[in-house]
Design an enzyme around this catalytic site. Structure first.
Site, PDB file in Angstrom:
ATOM      1  CD  GLU A 182      -0.136   1.294   3.162  1.00  0.00           C
ATOM      2  OE1 GLU A 182      -0.895   2.218   2.879  1.00  0.00           O
ATOM      3  OE2 GLU A 182       0.821   1.428   3.932  1.00  0.00           O
ATOM      4  CG  HIS A 241      -2.951  -0.187   5.868  1.00  0.00           C
ATOM      5  ND1 HIS A 241      -2.619  -0.485   7.167  1.00  0.00           N
ATOM      6  CD2 HIS A 241      -2.576   1.096   5.677  1.00  0.00           C
ATOM      7  CE1 HIS A 241      -2.087   0.581   7.739  1.00  0.00           C
ATOM      8  NE2 HIS A 241      -2.039   1.554   6.864  1.00  0.00           N
TER       9      HIS A 241
END
Length: 341
Positions: A10, A307
């Site tokens: 990410e 994430h």
């Protein structure tokens, strides 16, 4: 020296923050390049720089190229020292993200610590102070940690000026935790906060949440704050279950309808409730590092984000653990286990 690429996965600030925490605890130095490479404004912003400076203060580390805009730095830690610390971001940058960098590390300090961080407390794309206080800290305490967290003053974008405070006691070893389910839902409530903004905004948000979640009026509360803490607005949905407390939030912004602000928090809360998972996306991400420090654990979560996957990869660089995600019909299971020799 562990070499990290901040553009992987990410590509945000979590790579740096997790690396700082784990470096302090393990004593392993690291170098990171391409910091926040996937963001509109790459490199260190004020809140990331403050996380670095706070880590330097806590463990007397050597650091190079720590300045606003820098896309790389090297960090060499020394011994973690407990004590009284105070850090001011100077903008509305997230005070909670700085605090999350420090709390796990200070569990490994020699004496108790008190940390104050000023800046933003309710920011878009960052955990609000209520999330740390009610969701994150509850699970740390379940793992044997003694942490007290308090929101002293609200801070909204763009003015900031908020303050959070944490007291952290040393914890020799966190306990492993297994959360296959959240347990019985004991209470659900929504809180709307406004500062230097009409109270009617909060009331419209709460009306939207009440209708969407079929909640009674006594589950909805509006909280006007002093004007000097604003302008600002935040919605918090709190779901207290037998084993877990979850917090879903949304922050008001200029030219955004109150109904849209409330709708964002409702969407996350609904997804969590329908999934049957123990934790939501964001709490699942934050729980991963403490469980890795404990040597293992598991939990179900409603959504595995990029994430979370990136965070798992960073953790594996510093600790001898393996993080796996197994997709199920309604939710996924995250398992942290010692890595085979």
């Amino acid at each position: 020296m562990i070499e990290l690429d901040g553009s992987t996965g990410e590509g945000g600030g979590q790579i740096l923050r997790s690396s700082l925490t784990l470096s302090m605890i393990t004593g392993q130095p690291f170098r990171i390049r391409n910091i926040r490479a996937n963001r509109p404004k790459p490199g260190l912003m004020r809140q990331h720089l403050m996380a670095v400076r706070a880590a330097v203060a806590v463990c007397n580390a050597d650091v190079s190229q720590a300045e606003v805009g820098s896309t790389e730095l090297a960090f060499t830690p020394r011994c973690i020292k407990g004590g009284v610390y105070e850090f001011a971001i100077g903008t509305a940058g997230s005070a909670t993200l700085v605090m999350q960098t420090l709390i796990p590390a200070l569990l490994h300090a020699d004496v108790p610590s008190v940390v104050k961080v000023s800046g933003g407390t309710h920011n878009p794309k960052a955990p609000p102070a209520h999330f740390i206080e009610r969701a994150y800290v509850r699970l740390l305490q379940a793992m044997g940690a003694q942490v007290d967290f308090e929101l002293k003053r609200f801070g909204f974008y763009p003015n900031g000026g908020g303050e959070v405070c944490a007291a952290i006691w040393p914890c020799a070893q966190l306990r492993q935790l297994h959360l296959p389910e959240r347990g019985t839902l004991h209470q659900g409530r929504a809180e709307a906060y406004v500062a230097a903004i009409p109270l009617s905004v909060a009331q419209r948000e709460l009306e939207c949440i009440g209708k969407a979640l079929h909640w009674r009026d006594d589950q909805l509360s509006a909280h006007p704050l002093s004007n000097d803490q604003g302008p600002g607005n935040a919605i918090v949905i709190v779901l207290e279950s037998e084993h877990v407390t979850e917090v879903f939030s949304s922050v008001g912004e200029k030219r955004r309808r109150a109904e849209d602000v409330a709708g964002d928090a409702v969407l996350e809360a609904r997804r969590y409730l329908i999934s049957g998972a123990a934790v939501g996306e964001h709490l699942g991400d934050q729980l991963m590092l403490p469980l890795a420090l404990a040597g293992g654990g598991s939990y179900t979560l409603d959504h595995v984000s990029q994430h979370a996957i990136t965070n798992a990869e960073v953790i594996a660089q510093f600790l001898p653990v393996h993080v796996t995600f197994e997709a199920g019909e309604r939710y996924s299971t995250c398992t942290i286990a010692p890595r085979a020799a």
